[in-house]
Write a protein that holds these residues in place. Structure first.
Motif, mmCIF file in Angstrom:
data_model
loop_
_atom_site.group_PDB
_atom_site.id
_atom_site.type_symbol
_atom_site.label_atom_id
_atom_site.label_comp_id
_atom_site.label_asym_id
_atom_site.label_seq_id
_atom_site.Cartn_x
_atom_site.Cartn_y
_atom_site.Cartn_z
ATOM 1 N N ALA A 1 51.890 42.693 39.922
ATOM 2 C CA ALA A 1 51.284 41.517 38.651
ATOM 3 C C ALA A 1 50.269 40.293 39.519
ATOM 4 O O ALA A 1 48.629 40.845 38.843
ATOM 5 N N ALA A 2 50.742 40.097 40.837
ATOM 6 C CA ALA A 2 49.392 39.638 41.595
ATOM 7 C C ALA A 2 48.603 40.523 41.922
ATOM 8 O O ALA A 2 47.758 40.234 42.258
ATOM 9 N N LEU A 3 48.835 41.343 42.426
ATOM 10 C CA LEU A 3 48.294 42.888 42.987
ATOM 11 C C LEU A 3 46.736 42.461 41.661
ATOM 12 O O LEU A 3 45.774 43.276 42.167
ATOM 13 N N THR A 4 47.227 42.756 40.635
ATOM 14 C CA THR A 4 47.106 43.785 39.115
ATOM 15 C C THR A 4 45.811 42.541 39.333
ATOM 16 O O THR A 4 44.316 42.771 38.909
ATOM 17 N N ASP A 5 45.920 40.816 39.625
ATOM 18 C CA ASP A 5 45.249 40.196 39.292
ATOM 19 C C ASP A 5 44.495 40.002 39.963
ATOM 20 O O ASP A 5 42.735 39.921 39.727
ATOM 21 N N ARG A 6 44.479 40.047 41.877
ATOM 22 C CA ARG A 6 43.782 39.609 42.665
ATOM 23 C C ARG A 6 42.843 40.857 43.065
ATOM 24 O O ARG A 6 42.040 40.606 43.957
ATOM 25 N N VAL A 7 43.629 42.352 43.006
ATOM 26 C CA VAL A 7 42.783 42.811 44.323
ATOM 27 C C VAL A 7 42.349 43.868 43.172
ATOM 28 O O VAL A 7 41.472 44.744 43.022
ATOM 29 N N LEU A 8 42.852 44.340 42.550
ATOM 30 C CA LEU A 8 42.912 45.636 41.494
ATOM 31 C C LEU A 8 42.067 45.839 40.538
ATOM 32 O O LEU A 8 41.738 46.558 39.668
ATOM 33 N N GLY A 9 41.696 44.513 40.154
ATOM 34 C CA GLY A 9 40.394 44.510 38.916
ATOM 35 C C GLY A 9 38.792 44.868 39.103
ATOM 36 O O GLY A 9 38.268 44.805 38.025
ATOM 37 N N ASP A 10 38.902 45.647 40.168
ATOM 38 C CA ASP A 10 37.556 45.797 40.244
ATOM 39 C C ASP A 10 37.632 47.275 40.183
ATOM 40 O O ASP A 10 36.006 48.136 39.786
ATOM 41 N N GLY A 11 38.397 48.001 39.923
ATOM 42 C CA GLY A 11 38.602 49.404 39.566
ATOM 43 C C GLY A 11 38.399 49.972 40.857
ATOM 44 O O GLY A 11 38.573 49.596 41.736
ATOM 45 N N GLY A 12 39.016 51.424 40.533
ATOM 46 C CA GLY A 12 39.653 52.160 41.523
ATOM 47 C C GLY A 12 40.734 51.840 42.156
ATOM 48 O O GLY A 12 40.626 52.203 43.916
ATOM 49 N N ARG A 13 41.032 50.965 42.101
ATOM 50 C CA ARG A 13 43.226 51.370 43.284
ATOM 51 C C ARG A 13 43.695 50.878 41.959
ATOM 52 O O ARG A 13 43.624 50.609 40.863
ATOM 53 N N ALA A 14 44.647 51.561 42.751
ATOM 54 C CA ALA A 14 45.900 51.246 41.848
ATOM 55 C C ALA A 14 47.278 51.238 42.562
ATOM 56 O O ALA A 14 46.928 50.544 43.999
ATOM 57 N N ALA A 15 48.469 50.803 42.476
ATOM 58 C CA ALA A 15 49.562 49.802 43.132
ATOM 59 C C ALA A 15 51.164 51.673 42.829
ATOM 60 O O ALA A 15 50.905 51.494 41.754
ATOM 61 N N ILE A 16 51.659 51.433 43.816
ATOM 62 C CA ILE A 16 53.116 52.259 43.506
ATOM 63 C C ILE A 16 54.002 51.375 44.706
ATOM 64 O O ILE A 16 53.177 51.058 45.575
ATOM 65 N N ALA A 17 54.986 51.106 44.096
ATOM 66 C CA ALA A 17 56.085 49.958 44.565
ATOM 67 C C ALA A 17 57.406 51.198 44.952
ATOM 68 O O ALA A 17 57.751 52.579 44.165
ATOM 69 N N VAL A 18 57.689 51.383 46.190
ATOM 70 C CA VAL A 18 58.563 52.525 47.019
ATOM 71 C C VAL A 18 59.519 51.434 47.333
ATOM 72 O O VAL A 18 59.954 51.071 47.835
#
Length: 359
Positions: free
Chosen positions: A182-199
């Motif tokens: 959620a923090a990544l989404t707010d800070r980093v991924l909001g620009d578009g063209g980015r996504a995250a996976i937890a492993v």
């Protein structure tokens, strides 16, 4: 001889599980575990040990002052002399066991481990239970006493709690990971063209952020099994011969659709899942972003290379022009962007999406 748990035992176990279910993260889970478990299985000392090949081992003890740094070092060096550690490592048997199940008290007291670590700490008897872990790893909870051995009632209580502890540990890790994403989404991924996976430690996917499946499908062949990473991403995550999961560089995949860059964000806590940050650069999108700043095609080429860290001489060789011509183009770029330095121009290029963010 079998000893059935009483109704009061079951009620106490239920209260303990309910309290541990409120754990906010793995550290909170470990704290609640070490505070609550000795009330169900009386012990003078409890330890939580996560012995892995990936980073520093985690050894927690309550009371903490009994385990000095010297004793921790000796414990890790001599852990194989503990018959429980050897038993779990060789058999994978997760059931609660006592040292006295495997070794007589006399033989136990003859070990260097007892003389160096357990004896000075007042540990004469020990019962342990393990939690699910990856290959070659042991996550164990050890309860210790100084005067009398553990009994079958204690074994039954640990056996009852073991699957719940495994689930609670996973749940605490998942909650911490969701907050991280959620923090990544707010800070980093909001620009578009980015996504995250937890492993997880074994590379299995435990959480997929929005947009990640589409990115992976566009740039990589599908995985061999559902719920796992594509083969190229899995191989990058565990480099051959590398201790643990720590890729040295980002993974860059070039294709007709453009470029996919994967970067590992290691978890701050060993029980929290690692996160893979994906960034997609569509073919032509970076050039279009620089042209959108009002630059000419040649000025956009020069700025893209400068923003990637190339000096004027390197840019000149790449574009088959003279360094003086490169400098002239840069001066025009500065004028168009209203900046005075190549660092400021590069920052504008990154902000516009004209080049990947180096951070």
């Amino acid at each position: 001889m079998s000893t059935a748990l009483r109704r009061s035992d079951l009620a106490a176990a239920l209260r303990f599980v309910g309290d541990a279910a409120e754990s906010a993260d793995p550290a909170d889970f470990r704290r609640r575990l070490m505070e609550g478990l000795p009330r169900l299985v009386p012990a003078s000392m409890i330890s939580y040990n996560d012995i892995t090949g990936d980073g520093e081992p985690l050894v927690l003890l309550d009371p903490p002052d009994a385990m000095t740094p010297e004793r921790v070092a000796a414990f890790l060096r001599l852990a194989g002399e503990n018959p429980l550690v050897a038993h779990y490592a060789t058999t994978g048997d997760p059931r609660p066991m006592k040292i006295s199940d495997l070794l007589s008290r006399r033989d136990f007291r003859r070990t260097e481990l007892y003389r160096t670590v357990y004896g000075p700490m007042g540990v004469e008897y020990q019962m342990a239970v393990t939690l699910p872990a990856g290959p070659g790893e042991i996550v164990g909870i050890a309860l210790n006493r100084d005067r009398r051995d553990f009994g079958e009632r204690d074994r039954q209580m640990l056996d009852l709690l073991r699957p719940h502890l495994a689930r609670l540990r996973r749940d605490a890790a998942a909650r911490a990971t969701v907050r991280t994403l959620a923090a990544l989404t707010d800070r980093v991924l909001g620009d578009g063209g980015r996504a995250a996976i937890a492993v997880g430690r074994d590379g299995t996917i435990v959480h997929v952020g929005a947009g990640a499946p589409e990115m992976l499908a566009a740039h990589l062949p599908p995985p061999l099994r559902a719920g796992t990473l594509p083969e190229a991403l899995a191989a990058w995550l565990r480099p051959p011969g590398a201790p643990g999961r720590r890729p040295v560089t980002d993974l860059v995949v070039e294709g007709a659709r453009g470029r996919l860059v994967a970067r590992l964000l290691p978890a701050a806590d060993r029980d929290v899942y690692d996160v893979i940050l994906l960034q997609e650069h569509r073919a032509g999108a970076e050039r279009a972003a620089l042209l959108g700043l009002g630059l000419s095609a040649r000025q956009a080429e020069v700025l893209a290379l400068v923003a990637r860290g190339h000096g004027n001489a390197e840019v000149a060789r790449m574009l088959a022009v003279s360094p003086r011509t490169v400098q002239k183009h840069l001066e025009h770029v500065y004028d168009r962007l209203g900046v005075r330095s190549r660092a400021a121009a590069a920052a504008r290029a990154v902000a516009a999406g004209g080049v990947p963010d180096p951070g």
